[in-house]
Design an enzyme around this catalytic site. Structure first.
Site, PDB file in Angstrom:
ATOM      1  N   ARG A   1       0.845  -1.200   0.000  1.00 33.64           N
ATOM      2  CA  ARG A   1       0.000   0.000   0.000  1.00 33.64           C
ATOM      3  C   ARG A   1       0.881   1.251   0.000  1.00 33.64           C
ATOM      4  O   ARG A   1       0.557   2.236  -0.666  1.00 33.64           O
ATOM      5  CB  ARG A   1      -0.942  -0.001   1.202  1.00 33.64           C
ATOM      6  CG  ARG A   1      -2.014  -1.077   1.141  1.00 33.64           C
ATOM      7  CD  ARG A   1      -2.958  -0.994   2.329  1.00 33.64           C
ATOM      8  NE  ARG A   1      -3.794   0.199   2.289  1.00 33.64           N
ATOM      9  CZ  ARG A   1      -4.547   0.620   3.296  1.00 33.64           C
ATOM     10  NH1 ARG A   1      -4.534  -0.047   4.447  1.00 33.64           N
ATOM     11  NH2 ARG A   1      -5.290   1.713   3.181  1.00 33.64           N
TER      12      ARG A   1
ATOM     13  N   CYS B   1      -1.064   5.776   9.286  1.00 28.72           N
ATOM     14  CA  CYS B   1      -1.424   4.478   8.702  1.00 28.72           C
ATOM     15  C   CYS B   1      -2.571   4.726   7.732  1.00 28.72           C
ATOM     16  O   CYS B   1      -2.546   5.703   6.992  1.00 28.72           O
ATOM     17  CB  CYS B   1      -1.806   3.485   9.805  1.00 28.72           C
ATOM     18  SG  CYS B   1      -3.181   4.053  10.842  1.00 28.72           S
TER      19      CYS B   1
END
Length: 280
Positions: free
Chosen positions: A177, A235
Protein backbone atom coordinates in the site's frame (compact mmCIF):
# COMPACT_ATOMS: atom_id res chain seq x y z
CA UNK A 1 5.24 3.27 32.93
CA UNK A 2 5.05 0.05 30.95
CA UNK A 3 2.72 0.28 27.96
CA UNK A 4 2.03 -3.47 27.66
CA UNK A 5 1.32 -6.31 30.07
CA UNK A 6 1.75 -10.05 29.63
CA UNK A 7 -1.14 -12.46 30.13
CA UNK A 8 0.54 -14.00 33.18
CA UNK A 9 1.12 -10.61 34.79
CA UNK A 10 -2.45 -9.61 34.04
CA UNK A 11 -3.76 -12.78 35.69
CA UNK A 12 -1.72 -11.97 38.81
CA UNK A 13 -2.92 -8.37 38.83
CA UNK A 14 -6.56 -9.39 38.44
CA UNK A 15 -6.19 -11.67 41.46
CA UNK A 16 -4.66 -8.88 43.53
CA UNK A 17 -6.23 -6.22 45.74
CA UNK A 18 -6.43 -3.52 43.04
CA UNK A 19 -7.45 -5.17 39.75
CA UNK A 20 -7.47 -2.94 36.66
CA UNK A 21 -10.50 -1.91 34.67
CA UNK A 22 -10.66 -4.29 31.68
CA UNK A 23 -11.78 -3.06 28.26
CA UNK A 24 -12.50 -5.47 25.39
CA UNK A 25 -11.98 -3.57 22.12
CA UNK A 26 -12.30 -6.37 19.56
CA UNK A 27 -12.52 -4.97 16.03
CA UNK A 28 -11.34 -5.92 12.55
CA UNK A 29 -10.71 -3.90 9.40
CA UNK A 30 -13.08 -5.29 6.77
CA UNK A 31 -12.72 -4.46 3.05
CA UNK A 32 -15.57 -2.54 1.41
CA UNK A 33 -18.52 -4.70 0.42
CA UNK A 34 -18.05 -7.24 3.20
CA UNK A 35 -20.23 -7.42 6.32
CA UNK A 36 -18.75 -5.64 9.34
CA UNK A 37 -17.09 -7.58 12.12
CA UNK A 38 -19.39 -7.88 15.14
CA UNK A 39 -17.14 -7.25 18.12
CA UNK A 40 -20.07 -7.07 20.52
CA UNK A 41 -21.17 -10.59 19.54
CA UNK A 42 -17.61 -11.85 19.92
CA UNK A 43 -17.51 -10.30 23.39
CA UNK A 44 -20.80 -11.93 24.38
CA UNK A 45 -19.51 -15.32 23.23
CA UNK A 46 -16.56 -15.13 25.62
CA UNK A 47 -14.45 -12.42 27.24
CA UNK A 48 -11.99 -11.95 30.07
CA UNK A 49 -13.93 -12.03 33.34
CA UNK A 50 -15.03 -8.53 34.24
CA UNK A 51 -14.20 -6.99 30.86
CA UNK A 52 -16.53 -4.38 29.35
CA UNK A 53 -16.95 -4.11 25.58
CA UNK A 54 -16.00 -0.83 23.91
CA UNK A 55 -17.01 -0.22 20.29
CA UNK A 56 -14.14 1.29 18.29
CA UNK A 57 -16.31 2.78 15.56
CA UNK A 58 -18.89 4.21 17.97
CA UNK A 59 -16.73 5.28 20.93
CA UNK A 60 -13.10 5.56 19.79
CA UNK A 61 -13.69 7.46 16.55
CA UNK A 62 -15.91 10.14 15.08
CA UNK A 63 -18.01 9.75 11.97
CA UNK A 64 -16.08 9.03 8.77
CA UNK A 65 -15.70 12.01 6.47
CA UNK A 66 -13.17 14.58 5.27
CA UNK A 67 -11.12 14.06 8.46
CA UNK A 68 -10.65 10.38 7.66
CA UNK A 69 -12.27 7.01 8.23
CA UNK A 70 -11.59 7.01 11.97
CA UNK A 71 -11.14 10.64 13.04
CA UNK A 72 -10.86 11.65 16.66
CA UNK A 73 -14.08 11.14 18.60
CA UNK A 74 -15.89 14.00 20.24
CA UNK A 75 -14.05 14.34 23.55
CA UNK A 76 -17.22 14.56 25.64
CA UNK A 77 -18.68 11.48 23.96
CA UNK A 78 -15.43 9.59 24.49
CA UNK A 79 -15.34 10.57 28.14
CA UNK A 80 -18.93 9.48 28.67
CA UNK A 81 -18.20 6.13 27.00
CA UNK A 82 -15.16 5.58 29.20
CA UNK A 83 -17.08 6.45 32.37
CA UNK A 84 -19.88 4.09 31.31
CA UNK A 85 -17.23 1.38 30.93
CA UNK A 86 -16.07 2.01 34.49
CA UNK A 87 -12.85 3.87 33.73
CA UNK A 88 -11.56 5.81 36.72
CA UNK A 89 -8.81 8.42 36.70
CA UNK A 90 -7.25 6.84 39.79
CA UNK A 91 -7.37 3.18 38.69
CA UNK A 92 -5.27 1.33 36.10
CA UNK A 93 -6.79 0.24 32.80
CA UNK A 94 -5.89 -2.76 30.63
CA UNK A 95 -7.24 -2.99 27.08
CA UNK A 96 -7.23 -5.98 24.78
CA UNK A 97 -8.59 -7.10 21.43
CA UNK A 98 -8.68 -10.33 19.45
CA UNK A 99 -4.92 -10.49 19.10
CA UNK A 100 -3.92 -8.12 16.33
CA UNK A 101 -3.47 -5.33 18.83
CA UNK A 102 -4.53 -2.46 16.59
CA UNK A 103 -7.88 -1.69 18.23
CA UNK A 104 -6.47 -2.08 21.73
CA UNK A 105 -3.67 0.31 20.81
CA UNK A 106 -6.22 2.86 19.57
CA UNK A 107 -7.96 2.73 22.97
CA UNK A 108 -4.58 2.94 24.74
CA UNK A 109 -3.57 5.97 22.68
CA UNK A 110 -6.85 7.82 23.20
CA UNK A 111 -6.83 7.25 26.95
CA UNK A 112 -3.20 8.33 27.22
CA UNK A 113 -3.74 11.32 24.88
CA UNK A 114 -6.61 12.47 27.06
CA UNK A 115 -4.57 12.21 30.23
CA UNK A 116 -5.17 8.81 31.82
CA UNK A 117 -1.93 8.04 33.67
CA UNK A 118 -1.92 4.23 33.68
CA UNK A 119 -3.08 2.28 30.63
CA UNK A 120 -1.60 -0.93 29.27
CA UNK A 121 -2.35 -3.24 26.35
CA UNK A 122 -2.53 -7.01 26.83
CA UNK A 123 0.43 -8.24 24.79
CA UNK A 124 -0.88 -10.71 22.22
CA UNK A 125 -4.50 -9.93 23.00
CA UNK A 126 -7.16 -12.52 23.73
CA UNK A 127 -5.12 -15.16 21.89
CA UNK A 128 -2.42 -14.91 24.58
CA UNK A 129 -4.87 -15.41 27.45
CA UNK A 130 -4.95 -18.98 28.78
CA UNK A 131 -7.24 -18.33 31.72
CA UNK A 132 -11.01 -18.74 31.90
CA UNK A 133 -13.43 -16.76 29.77
CA UNK A 134 -16.83 -15.49 30.81
CA UNK A 135 -20.13 -15.00 29.00
CA UNK A 136 -21.63 -12.98 31.84
CA UNK A 137 -22.84 -9.49 31.06
CA UNK A 138 -20.84 -6.91 32.99
CA UNK A 139 -22.40 -3.73 34.40
CA UNK A 140 -19.54 -1.77 35.92
CA UNK A 141 -19.82 0.94 38.50
CA UNK A 142 -19.71 4.33 36.78
CA UNK A 143 -16.21 5.72 36.35
CA UNK A 144 -14.98 9.24 36.95
CA UNK A 145 -12.47 9.76 34.13
CA UNK A 146 -12.64 13.23 32.57
CA UNK A 147 -10.58 13.47 29.37
CA UNK A 148 -8.14 16.34 28.98
CA UNK A 149 -6.59 16.11 25.48
CA UNK A 150 -2.97 16.90 24.79
CA UNK A 151 -0.95 14.49 26.92
CA UNK A 152 0.51 12.81 23.80
CA UNK A 153 1.66 14.57 20.61
CA UNK A 154 -0.79 14.76 17.73
CA UNK A 155 -0.23 15.60 14.05
CA UNK A 156 -2.55 17.06 11.45
CA UNK A 157 -1.99 16.77 7.70
CA UNK A 158 0.25 19.82 7.46
CA UNK A 159 2.25 18.72 10.49
CA UNK A 160 2.74 15.26 9.00
CA UNK A 161 3.94 16.76 5.71
CA UNK A 162 6.43 18.96 7.53
CA UNK A 163 7.70 16.17 9.76
CA UNK A 164 8.34 13.97 6.73
CA UNK A 165 10.93 16.57 5.70
CA UNK A 166 12.36 17.66 9.03
CA UNK A 167 12.18 14.49 11.14
CA UNK A 168 10.97 10.94 10.64
CA UNK A 169 7.44 10.11 9.50
CA UNK A 170 6.71 6.37 9.55
CA UNK A 171 4.03 4.76 7.39
CA UNK A 172 2.63 1.80 9.35
CA UNK A 173 0.63 0.25 6.49
CA UNK A 174 1.58 -2.80 4.46
CA UNK A 175 4.50 -2.15 2.10
CA UNK A 176 2.40 -2.76 -1.01
CA UNK A 177 0.00 0.00 0.00
CA UNK A 178 2.92 2.33 0.76
CA UNK A 179 4.35 1.66 -2.70
CA UNK A 180 0.95 2.16 -4.31
CA UNK A 181 0.88 -1.33 -5.83
CA UNK A 182 -2.61 -1.87 -4.41
CA UNK A 183 -5.11 0.25 -2.51
CA UNK A 184 -8.13 -1.77 -1.34
CA UNK A 185 -9.76 0.95 0.76
CA UNK A 186 -8.78 4.53 0.02
CA UNK A 187 -9.11 6.73 -3.06
CA UNK A 188 -5.54 6.32 -4.29
CA UNK A 189 -2.44 4.31 -3.37
CA UNK A 190 0.99 5.58 -2.41
CA UNK A 191 2.38 7.51 0.53
CA UNK A 192 3.05 10.95 1.95
CA UNK A 193 6.20 12.27 0.24
CA UNK A 194 9.19 11.78 2.51
CA UNK A 195 7.53 9.12 4.70
CA UNK A 196 9.42 5.90 5.44
CA UNK A 197 7.76 2.48 5.10
CA UNK A 198 7.56 0.72 8.49
CA UNK A 199 4.76 -1.90 8.48
CA UNK A 200 3.44 -2.33 11.99
CA UNK A 201 3.15 -6.08 11.42
CA UNK A 202 6.94 -6.27 11.69
CA UNK A 203 6.81 -5.10 15.31
CA UNK A 204 5.33 -8.39 16.49
CA UNK A 205 6.19 -12.07 16.37
CA UNK A 206 3.94 -14.75 14.85
CA UNK A 207 2.21 -14.99 18.22
CA UNK A 208 1.12 -11.36 17.89
CA UNK A 209 3.27 -10.35 20.85
CA UNK A 210 5.72 -7.50 20.57
CA UNK A 211 9.35 -8.18 19.90
CA UNK A 212 11.62 -7.32 22.86
CA UNK A 213 12.13 -3.62 23.51
CA UNK A 214 15.79 -3.71 22.46
CA UNK A 215 14.91 -5.30 19.11
CA UNK A 216 12.21 -2.72 18.49
CA UNK A 217 14.62 0.08 19.36
CA UNK A 218 17.14 -1.31 16.86
CA UNK A 219 14.45 -1.54 14.19
CA UNK A 220 13.33 2.05 14.59
CA UNK A 221 16.87 3.38 14.80
CA UNK A 222 17.64 1.61 11.52
CA UNK A 223 14.64 3.40 10.01
CA UNK A 224 15.99 6.77 11.14
CA UNK A 225 14.82 7.27 14.72
CA UNK A 226 18.16 8.57 15.94
CA UNK A 227 18.47 10.31 19.29
CA UNK A 228 16.85 13.72 19.10
CA UNK A 229 14.88 12.95 15.93
CA UNK A 230 11.21 13.89 16.08
CA UNK A 231 9.11 10.87 15.10
CA UNK A 232 5.57 10.65 13.78
CA UNK A 233 3.37 7.80 12.54
CA UNK A 234 0.42 7.43 10.21
CA UNK A 235 -1.42 4.48 8.70
CA UNK A 236 -4.74 4.10 6.88
CA UNK A 237 -7.03 5.69 9.46
CA UNK A 238 -5.18 6.07 12.74
CA UNK A 239 -5.72 2.54 14.10
CA UNK A 240 -2.68 0.47 13.11
CA UNK A 241 -0.68 3.69 13.44
CA UNK A 242 -1.60 3.76 17.13
CA UNK A 243 -0.15 0.26 17.37
CA UNK A 244 3.11 1.56 15.89
CA UNK A 245 3.15 4.43 18.41
CA UNK A 246 2.68 1.76 21.09
CA UNK A 247 5.61 -0.25 19.69
CA UNK A 248 7.72 2.90 19.73
CA UNK A 249 6.71 3.49 23.35
CA UNK A 250 7.81 -0.05 24.22
CA UNK A 251 11.14 0.82 22.59
CA UNK A 252 11.38 4.00 24.63
CA UNK A 253 10.85 6.33 21.65
CA UNK A 254 8.12 9.01 21.90
CA UNK A 255 6.11 9.55 18.71
CA UNK A 256 3.22 11.64 17.46
CA UNK A 257 0.20 10.14 15.70
CA UNK A 258 -1.41 11.55 12.56
CA UNK A 259 -4.92 10.31 13.25
CA UNK A 260 -6.45 11.29 9.89
CA UNK A 261 -3.70 9.29 8.19
CA UNK A 262 -3.87 8.15 4.58
CA UNK A 263 -7.69 8.14 4.53
CA UNK A 264 -7.65 11.90 5.12
CA UNK A 265 -4.52 12.70 3.11
CA UNK A 266 -5.58 10.81 -0.01
CA UNK A 267 -9.12 12.26 0.01
CA UNK A 268 -7.70 15.67 -0.91
CA UNK A 269 -6.60 15.68 -4.58
CA UNK A 270 -4.45 18.75 -3.93
CA UNK A 271 -2.12 16.86 -1.59
CA UNK A 272 0.91 15.23 -3.29
CA UNK A 273 1.22 11.45 -3.47
CA UNK A 274 4.49 9.53 -3.80
CA UNK A 275 4.66 5.96 -5.10
CA UNK A 276 7.31 3.28 -5.19
CA UNK A 277 9.62 1.91 -2.49
CA UNK A 278 11.50 5.13 -1.72
CA UNK A 279 10.33 8.03 0.47
CA UNK A 280 10.91 10.66 -2.33
Amino acid sequence: MNAIISASDLASTLAGPTPPTLLDVRWQLVPPGQPPFDGRAAHAAGHLPGAVFVDLDADLAGAAGPAGRHPLPDVEHFGAAMRAAGVRADAPVVVYDGGQGWAAARAWWLLRWTGHPEVRVLDGGLAAWDGPLSTDAVTPAAGNFRPEPGALPLLDADGAAALARTGLLLDARAAERYRGDVEPIDRVGGHIPGAVSAPTTENVAESGRFHPAAELADRFKALGAADGTEVGVYCGSGVSGAHEVLALAVAGIPAALYVGSWSQWSSDPDRPVATGPDPQ
